[in-house]
Design an enzyme around this catalytic site. Sequence first.
Site: not given
Ligand code: NAP
Length: 496
Positions: A185, A188, A238, A240, A243, A260, A294, A392
């Site tokens: 997945k 989006e 994604g 924390i 996570g 991660e 990240c 972050e």
């Molecule tokens: P995120 O919300 O954690 O999204 C990562 C993935 O998880 C996406 O595919 C997202 O889907 C999915 N997801 C969202 N809610 C979920 C749930 N309840 N259950 C399972 N999966 C779910 O991260 P983001 O919104 O893209 O970014 C927010 C913050 O995350 C950033 O500002 C940054 O601090 C951090 N981040 C870290 C990394 C890294 O490589 N370590 C990468 C990206 C972001 P959808 O996006 O389709 O809703």
Amino acid sequence: MQDFTKLPSTVREFDFFVDGKWIDRGSRGQSERLSPGHDVPVTRTVRCTKEDLDHAVAVARRAFNAKTWSTVSGAERAAVLLRAATGIRDKLDELAYWETLETGKAISQCRGEIEAAAGHYEYAAGVARTLSGEAFNNLGDKMFGLVTRQPIGVIGLITPWNFPFIILAERIPYMLAAGCTIVAKPAEVTSASTLMMAEILTESGLPDGVFNVVPGSGSEVGQAMIEHVDIDVLSFTGSIDVGRRVLLASASNFKKLSLELGGKNPQIVYADANLEDAADGVAFGLCFNAGQCCVSGSRLIVEKTVAREFEKLLIEKLSRVRTGDVLDPETQLGAIVTDEHQAKILGYVQTGLNEGAVLSCGGKSLEAHAGRFVEPTLLTNVRNDMVVAREEIFGPVLAMIEFETIDEAIGIANDNIFGLSASIWTSDIDKAVETMRRVQAGRTWVNTTISGGPELPIGGFKQSGNGRETGVYGVEEYTEVKSIHIELGKRNHWVS
Ligand code: NAP
Ligand code: MG
């Protein structure tokens, strides 16, 4: 035929990919993506449902049990992975184009990531063939011992928007080399390149049902995936916060996790470093992927005696980072993923100023271009207990903190909930090794930053996550270990 130097004349639509074929959208919803660098619609992807996910998991389970992949030889798996690497290179222009349009990355960076992705498939092909266990021939005459590895089963793979294709390449070939089957997945807003990869894998000879993609929202498809009782491993990259949800949801069936998460990664600059090289590295570590990375070097921990000189060198470097249309190969700074995220980054700059930090350069959005961009920003006079040093920001905003001793530098570096990566700049080998040994980070760099490749593992200490991806570890992560004791000769009876 699309001209890859110009914006698309029509929005590209994607169906979704399960069991080796495209599945028509039917009456499902769609999500439209505006290019972050241009603010025009570029793609539309399907919003799959929980039922679609259940179907894809059942397909992946069936494929695993059918042994079309899970028990074939490493040589056969390697052949498919090598063809996939060729498939990626053949489609480099197309992949880089759509990835740039969905993510806002500069196209030159995108092309580099896609080339690097092909390398992961090639490397994992090698591991598929060398993966082995252990034999114990030291258990005495009557006993022989073995340790074998076998694929765990069905993997749920959730990826973020910041590196859609390269993060996928740091996971898929390793999972496939292990013999697992996958349901992915993607985020989006950036699903296109994951769907394109599914087609490349099928064209490369991957059996149907081994790699499936179910695009959709995190709250519906993602949440259902992390709770699913027929998924054996969940690989999540994604934030924390999500996570933590993944960890709690894994209790549904005690699935194995590979997480991660974020980082607040130190760039430690000692006074004896080549300061010009260090300034260039720190500028790259900040601006790469517009800081939405990240492993971005987001905390600059610099020795007090050279702090002013280093600040000057860094500002000069940051002022020359090339901005412009992300489809222009000369552009270096990418766009910010969404309006909401841009507001969050600029909000952090204000928080820093309210806490007493000083704006040394940047701090605003770049108005000269369509789309949304943030100027490379340096905040000085930062203390490690300020919000801008602890959280972050995920944008090109650097917090500069000064130190006087090596103990102080390492203490500041380690005083954070994250432990993903750290960079050390010095010309003193003793200092470099001591700092590298004591710093709490899964990836460390000496006189460089954000270097990588398939050979070395990636992953974090502390709240940056669990498990390791890539390298030999990246394949082992997706195997179960089994121990085997074989008794030889006549049994010495217990009931005599
Ligand atoms: P995120 O919300 O954690 O999204 C990562 C993935 O998880 C996406 O595919 C997202 O889907 C999915 N997801 C969202 N809610 C979920 C749930 N309840 N259950 C399972 N999966 C779910 O991260 P983001 O919104 O893209 O970014 C927010 C913050 O995350 C950033 O500002 C940054 O601090 C951090 N981040 C870290 C990394 C890294 O490589 N370590 C990468 C990206 C972001 P959808 O996006 O389709 O809703
Ligand atoms: Mg989110």
